[in-house]
Design a protein around this motif. Sequence first.
Motif, PDB file in Angstrom:
ATOM      1  N   VAL A  23       0.829  -1.212   0.000  1.00 39.01           N
ATOM      2  CA  VAL A  23       0.000   0.000   0.000  1.00 39.01           C
ATOM      3  C   VAL A  23       0.861   1.258   0.000  1.00 39.01           C
ATOM      4  N   GLY A  24       2.187   1.090   0.202  1.00 42.31           N
ATOM      5  CA  GLY A  24       3.093   2.233   0.150  1.00 42.31           C
ATOM      6  C   GLY A  24       3.607   2.690   1.494  1.00 42.31           C
ATOM      7  N   LYS A  25       3.575   1.829   2.507  1.00 39.45           N
ATOM      8  CA  LYS A  25       4.002   2.226   3.853  1.00 39.45           C
ATOM      9  C   LYS A  25       5.462   2.670   3.879  1.00 39.45           C
ATOM     10  N   SER A  26       6.341   1.864   3.263  1.00 43.87           N
ATOM     11  CA  SER A  26       7.773   2.188   3.279  1.00 43.87           C
ATOM     12  C   SER A  26       8.058   3.478   2.536  1.00 43.87           C
ATOM     13  N   ASN A  27       7.376   3.696   1.416  1.00 43.38           N
ATOM     14  CA  ASN A  27       7.606   4.927   0.665  1.00 43.38           C
ATOM     15  C   ASN A  27       7.045   6.156   1.372  1.00 43.38           C
ATOM     16  N   VAL A  90      -2.778   4.019   9.658  1.00 41.23           N
ATOM     17  CA  VAL A  90      -3.350   2.815   9.064  1.00 41.23           C
ATOM     18  C   VAL A  90      -3.561   3.117   7.585  1.00 41.23           C
ATOM     19  N   VAL A  91      -2.794   2.443   6.735  1.00 40.74           N
ATOM     20  CA  VAL A  91      -2.696   2.826   5.334  1.00 40.74           C
ATOM     21  C   VAL A  91      -3.411   1.830   4.431  1.00 40.74           C
ATOM     22  N   TYR A  92      -4.151   2.362   3.452  1.00 36.03           N
ATOM     23  CA  TYR A  92      -4.696   1.530   2.384  1.00 36.03           C
ATOM     24  C   TYR A  92      -4.376   2.187   1.050  1.00 36.03           C
ATOM     25  N   ASP A  93      -4.535   1.441  -0.013  1.00 31.36           N
ATOM     26  CA  ASP A  93      -4.276   1.901  -1.373  1.00 31.36           C
ATOM     27  C   ASP A  93      -5.615   2.246  -2.013  1.00 31.36           C
ATOM     28  N   ILE A  94      -5.802   3.492  -2.426  1.00 29.51           N
ATOM     29  CA  ILE A  94      -7.109   3.911  -2.946  1.00 29.51           C
ATOM     30  C   ILE A  94      -7.483   3.181  -4.236  1.00 29.51           C
ATOM     31  N   THR A  95      -6.527   2.504  -4.867  1.00 25.03           N
ATOM     32  CA  THR A  95      -6.808   1.786  -6.113  1.00 25.03           C
ATOM     33  C   THR A  95      -7.103   0.305  -5.879  1.00 25.03           C
ATOM     34  N   LEU A 122      -6.312   7.333   9.506  1.00 23.63           N
ATOM     35  CA  LEU A 122      -6.560   6.520   8.327  1.00 23.63           C
ATOM     36  C   LEU A 122      -5.968   7.247   7.123  1.00 23.63           C
ATOM     37  N   VAL A 123      -5.112   6.550   6.377  1.00 29.12           N
ATOM     38  CA  VAL A 123      -4.405   7.161   5.252  1.00 29.12           C
ATOM     39  C   VAL A 123      -4.749   6.426   3.964  1.00 29.12           C
ATOM     40  N   GLY A 124      -5.381   7.137   3.034  1.00 25.73           N
ATOM     41  CA  GLY A 124      -5.613   6.591   1.706  1.00 25.73           C
ATOM     42  C   GLY A 124      -4.465   7.010   0.800  1.00 25.73           C
ATOM     43  N   ASN A 125      -3.546   6.093   0.535  1.00 21.82           N
ATOM     44  CA  ASN A 125      -2.345   6.441  -0.224  1.00 21.82           C
ATOM     45  C   ASN A 125      -2.552   6.229  -1.729  1.00 21.82           C
ATOM     46  N   LYS A 126      -1.649   6.813  -2.503  1.00 19.18           N
ATOM     47  CA  LYS A 126      -1.616   6.728  -3.976  1.00 19.18           C
ATOM     48  C   LYS A 126      -2.736   7.543  -4.625  1.00 19.18           C
ATOM     49  N   CYS A 127      -3.044   8.706  -4.047  1.00 14.56           N
ATOM     50  CA  CYS A 127      -4.114   9.523  -4.629  1.00 14.56           C
ATOM     51  C   CYS A 127      -3.685  10.182  -5.924  1.00 14.56           C
ATOM     52  N   VAL A 135     -11.606   3.323  -4.260  1.00 10.28           N
ATOM     53  CA  VAL A 135     -12.221   3.696  -2.976  1.00 10.28           C
ATOM     54  C   VAL A 135     -12.402   5.208  -2.982  1.00 10.28           C
ATOM     55  N   SER A 136     -13.625   5.665  -2.828  1.00 12.69           N
ATOM     56  CA  SER A 136     -13.890   7.103  -2.909  1.00 12.69           C
ATOM     57  C   SER A 136     -13.410   7.825  -1.651  1.00 12.69           C
TER      58      SER A 136
END
Length: 218
Positions: A23-27, A90-95, A122-127, A135-136
Motif C-alpha cells: 500500500v506504500g508504507k515504506s515509501n 493505518v494505510v490503504y491503497d485507494i486503487t 486513516l491514510v488513503g495512499n496513492k491519490c 475507494v472514494s
Amino acid sequence: MSSDDEGREEYLFKIVIIGDSAVGKSNLLSRYARNEFNLHSKATIGVEFQTQSLDFDGKEVRAQIWDTAGQERFRAVTSAYYRGAVGALVVYDITRRTTFDSVGRWLDELKTHSDTTVARMLVGNKCDLENIRDVSVEEGKSFAEAEGLFFIETSALDSTNVRKAFEIVIGDIYNNVSRKVLNSDTPKAELSLNRVTLVNNGNAGSKQSESYFSCCSR
C-alpha cells in the motif's frame, strides 16, 4: 550545545505504520524522513524505523516511526512492535478495495497489541492514481468518522500531504501529553526512552473525527 538546548524538554513518541502489503508504507516513511521515493521498493521484512525531530512550543519532540511488514507471514513477528506505540497510521491503497476492506482488521490488531491510548489516522495512499481509484474519498471519510480516526489522502510519489499526515498524528500525541501534564498535580504522562503512555479520558474519538483532509476531492 547551548544552555537553551540543555534546558529543553524532550519527548520521544513511537508511531507505527500498518496496513496490507504494497500500500506504500515504506515509501510514505522514506518520503517523510528522507524525501525519497523508490518506485521499485521491495516488501519490508520484519521492521524498520526512522527517527524525526520536530519542535512544539519550544520543546523537542522526536518521533520514532516504525514501518511494519504487511505480509501475513510476518504478522506474528511484528505484533510485539505495537507495544509502546502512541500513534498509528493505518494505510490503504485507494486503487485496491481489498486493502481498504482490511483496515478494520488492522485496527483490531492495533487495539489488541497496544498497551496505551493511540492517536490513529486513516491514510488513503496513492491519490495520484485518481484515474484508477477504487475507494472514494467519501468512503474513507465515513469510515474514519465512524471509528474516530483522523483521515487524509496522500501520495508518496508526489509528496501530497505526506508531511501533514505524520505531523497531525505527532501533534495530537504531543497535545494529549501536554494537556495531561498541565491539568494534573501528578503527571499522567509517563515519559521513558522508548514510549509515552497516554491516559484516555474517553473523548478522543469525538475530537479526532472533526479533522479531515484529502488531496483528490473535487
